[in-house]
Design a protein around this motif. Structure first.
Motif, PDB file in Angstrom:
ATOM      1  N   UNK A  65      21.071  -3.915 -22.098  1.00  9.51           N
ATOM      2  CA  UNK A  65      20.553  -4.233 -23.811  1.00  9.51           C
ATOM      3  C   UNK A  65      18.909  -4.072 -23.567  1.00  9.51           C
ATOM      4  N   UNK A  66      18.459  -2.919 -23.677  1.00 11.56           N
ATOM      5  CA  UNK A  66      17.338  -1.912 -23.062  1.00 11.56           C
ATOM      6  C   UNK A  66      16.302  -2.346 -24.398  1.00 11.56           C
ATOM      7  N   UNK A  67      15.559  -3.100 -24.438  1.00 10.63           N
ATOM      8  CA  UNK A  67      14.307  -2.873 -25.555  1.00 10.63           C
ATOM      9  C   UNK A  67      12.725  -2.542 -25.288  1.00 10.63           C
ATOM     10  N   UNK A  76      17.501 -13.767 -15.300  1.00 12.80           N
ATOM     11  CA  UNK A  76      16.854 -12.395 -15.104  1.00 12.80           C
ATOM     12  C   UNK A  76      17.289 -11.390 -15.559  1.00 12.80           C
ATOM     13  N   UNK A  77      15.727 -11.156 -15.991  1.00 12.36           N
ATOM     14  CA  UNK A  77      15.174  -9.849 -17.025  1.00 12.36           C
ATOM     15  C   UNK A  77      13.750  -9.116 -16.776  1.00 12.36           C
ATOM     16  N   UNK A  78      14.445  -7.794 -16.426  1.00 16.00           N
ATOM     17  CA  UNK A  78      13.022  -6.769 -16.061  1.00 16.00           C
ATOM     18  C   UNK A  78      12.278  -6.692 -16.894  1.00 16.00           C
ATOM     19  N   UNK A 136      28.645   0.727 -22.846  1.00 21.02           N
ATOM     20  CA  UNK A 136      27.506   0.741 -21.266  1.00 21.02           C
ATOM     21  C   UNK A 136      25.621   0.617 -22.462  1.00 21.02           C
ATOM     22  N   UNK A 137      26.014   0.483 -22.692  1.00 22.25           N
ATOM     23  CA  UNK A 137      23.465   0.642 -22.281  1.00 22.25           C
ATOM     24  C   UNK A 137      23.444   0.547 -24.451  1.00 22.25           C
ATOM     25  N   UNK A 138      23.119  -0.127 -24.921  1.00 20.84           N
ATOM     26  CA  UNK A 138      21.957  -0.301 -25.695  1.00 20.84           C
ATOM     27  C   UNK A 138      20.752  -0.788 -26.203  1.00 20.84           C
ATOM     28  N   UNK A 139      20.251   0.433 -26.741  1.00 15.22           N
ATOM     29  CA  UNK A 139      18.966   0.947 -26.814  1.00 15.22           C
ATOM     30  C   UNK A 139      18.498   0.196 -28.298  1.00 15.22           C
ATOM     31  N   UNK A 140      17.603  -0.306 -27.846  1.00 15.72           N
ATOM     32  CA  UNK A 140      16.599  -0.685 -29.437  1.00 15.72           C
ATOM     33  C   UNK A 140      15.700  -0.722 -28.970  1.00 15.72           C
ATOM     34  N   UNK A 142      15.682 -12.191 -25.558  1.00  7.58           N
ATOM     35  CA  UNK A 142      15.956 -13.296 -25.456  1.00  7.58           C
ATOM     36  C   UNK A 142      17.758 -12.057 -24.564  1.00  7.58           C
ATOM     37  N   UNK A 143      17.518 -12.233 -25.898  1.00  3.50           N
ATOM     38  CA  UNK A 143      19.006 -11.028 -25.860  1.00  3.50           C
ATOM     39  C   UNK A 143      19.141  -9.040 -24.756  1.00  3.50           C
ATOM     40  N   UNK A 144      17.815  -9.816 -24.449  1.00  6.16           N
ATOM     41  CA  UNK A 144      17.818  -8.051 -23.797  1.00  6.16           C
ATOM     42  C   UNK A 144      17.805  -8.587 -22.192  1.00  6.16           C
ATOM     43  N   UNK A 145      18.312  -7.710 -21.707  1.00  2.00           N
ATOM     44  CA  UNK A 145      18.518  -7.778 -19.896  1.00  2.00           C
ATOM     45  C   UNK A 145      17.284  -6.728 -18.628  1.00  2.00           C
ATOM     46  N   UNK A 146      16.513  -5.420 -20.080  1.00  2.00           N
ATOM     47  CA  UNK A 146      15.489  -4.886 -19.751  1.00  2.00           C
ATOM     48  C   UNK A 146      14.215  -4.998 -20.929  1.00  2.00           C
ATOM     49  N   UNK A 147      12.951  -4.709 -20.972  1.00  6.76           N
ATOM     50  CA  UNK A 147      12.511  -5.563 -21.639  1.00  6.76           C
ATOM     51  C   UNK A 147      11.591  -4.139 -21.423  1.00  6.76           C
ATOM     52  N   UNK A 148      10.669  -3.315 -21.799  1.00  5.40           N
ATOM     53  CA  UNK A 148       9.993  -1.885 -21.964  1.00  5.40           C
ATOM     54  C   UNK A 148       8.828  -2.431 -22.947  1.00  5.40           C
ATOM     55  N   UNK A 149       7.786  -2.603 -22.623  1.00  9.85           N
ATOM     56  CA  UNK A 149       6.298  -2.718 -23.189  1.00  9.85           C
ATOM     57  C   UNK A 149       5.916  -1.368 -23.210  1.00  9.85           C
TER      58      UNK A 149
END
Length: 368
Positions: free
Chosen positions: A142-144, A283-285, A226-230, A247-254
């Motif tokens: 999950x990529x936000x 773990x959350x990147x 396999x991938x969810x981009x929000x 909370x639901x993201x494994x990778x967070x992009x600001x």
């Protein structure tokens, strides 16, 4: 919504292919013999390491894959690689040289069996023959992508990130745009959004929740992906909703620019992320991008200034170009672009530190 894939009937064990991914011939030989003795006649080796492979050439008849992680004590790195390489519809387990309960528990939390290769042969065969995953199934990556200000090109960056991931991995991907997004997915993908879930091609679906609610990113909604981009604009979104997204993201992009307003939102998002990490210990990147939507002038904050104000390193800089949609993401003179580097970091791939330094100079000496 048609979010549940149709399940095909399983072929018999003799018709299906089992793969072994290992750079060690001794491991391939040992596991291959065990699988054939268990009744799997089609066993194919992939003589590479998990770290050194970009795509997995798996046939349509693939039943499962056994991955050798050797003596690695970093399960999170291996789990990320597995999530980004192995389709969720294919059964998978891990073998290694370390007899450690903590390792097995770490893999189990992500729906993967781990076997100590020198002492758990019987357990390995029983689990492989049954083909049953651990109760907790593998989740999507999950990529936000959260924009800290309107007009910073957040949707454009998310759009190109989605396309890059599909190009590199060719796996089922879902692109969701939140209610505060730019609402222009129809233009970007040349698709009329006349339903909540819109297929684009065999690897990509689009979703724009019509009621503005946050989609469930953990369970059945994303079962096939396999991938969810929000993608969402953080400065105008509800704070509680943003907390749920993180909370639901494994990778967070600001994504922010050099303005104080976007820096303020970025600091708030970083603080929320740190608070959640302390509470959950999951773990959350976190990746921070500066996107220049206008020419950089002398009175604007430098990248060093932005880093100082958010108390964090900037991971990627998207420099200003006249044609924002293409030039800033795919400049002709650069072999490796900012979106390439962002994609590599999202997928956990290593990158060349020297080329990264040269790549993101923006005309102001010493900014990176």
């Amino acid at each position: 919504m048609l979010l549940f894939p149709q399940k095909d009937e399983k072929a018999t064990g003799t018709e299906q292919i089992f793969y072994i991914l290992s750079e060690r011939e001794s491991v391939i030989g040992k596991l291959g013999q065990m699988l054939r003795l268990a009744g799997f006649t089609h066993v194919e080796p992939i003589s590479k390491s998990l770290k050194g492979i970009k795509t997995l050439p798996l046939a349509a008849q693939a039943r499962g894959i056994v991955i050798d992680v050797g003596n690695s004590l970093d399960p999170l790195e291996m789990i990320l690689a597995i999530k980004t390489l192995v389709p969720r519809g294919i059964w998978c387990c891990v073998v290694g040289d370390k007899d450690a309960i903590t390792l097995a528990q770490a893999y189990a939390r992500h729906g993967l069996h781990y076997f100590y290769i020198d002492a758990e042969e019987d357990e390995f065969i029983q689990v492989v023959a049954a083909g049953n995953p651990i109760k907790k199934s593998r989740r999507a990556v999950n990529i936000s992508v959260l924009g800290c200000k309107g007009g910073v090109g957040n949707t454009t960056i998310a759009y190109h990130l989605v396309n890059k991931i599909i190009q590199l991995r060719q796996m089922p991907t879902l692109f969701i745009q939140g209610k505060s997004g730019s609402h222009d997915l129809d233009l970007l993908f040349d698709k009329r959004m006349n339903q909540e879930l819109m297929p684009v091609n065999k690897h990509l679906d689009l979703m724009c929740p019509q009621d503005g609610s946050l989609p469930q990113l953990k369970y059945e909604t994303t079962e096939k992906y396999n991938f969810v981009i929000y993608e969402e604009t953080a400065n105008s979104a509800d704070k509680e909703q943003l907390r749920q997204i993180i909370e639901h993201s494994s990778c967070l992009i600001l994504t922010l620019d050099r303005s104080m307003s976007s820096i303020r939102v970025a600091r708030q998002m970083i603080e929320i992320n740190e608070s959640i990490n302390r509470a959950q210990r999951v773990p959350r990147r976190l990746l921070v991008c500066v996107s220049d939507s206008r020419p950089v002038s002398g009175d604007m904050l430098s990248v060093k200034d932005v880093q100082s104000l958010i108390d964090r390193k900037i991971d990627v800089v998207f420099p200003w170009q006249k044609s924002q949609l293409r030039a800033s993401l795919f400049p002709l003179k650069q072999k490796v672009t900012p979106i390439d580097t962002l994609t590599q970091r999202v997928l956990g791939a290593p990158e060349n530190a020297r080329s990264f330094k040269l790549r993101f100079k923006t005309g102001r000496t010493g900014e990176i």
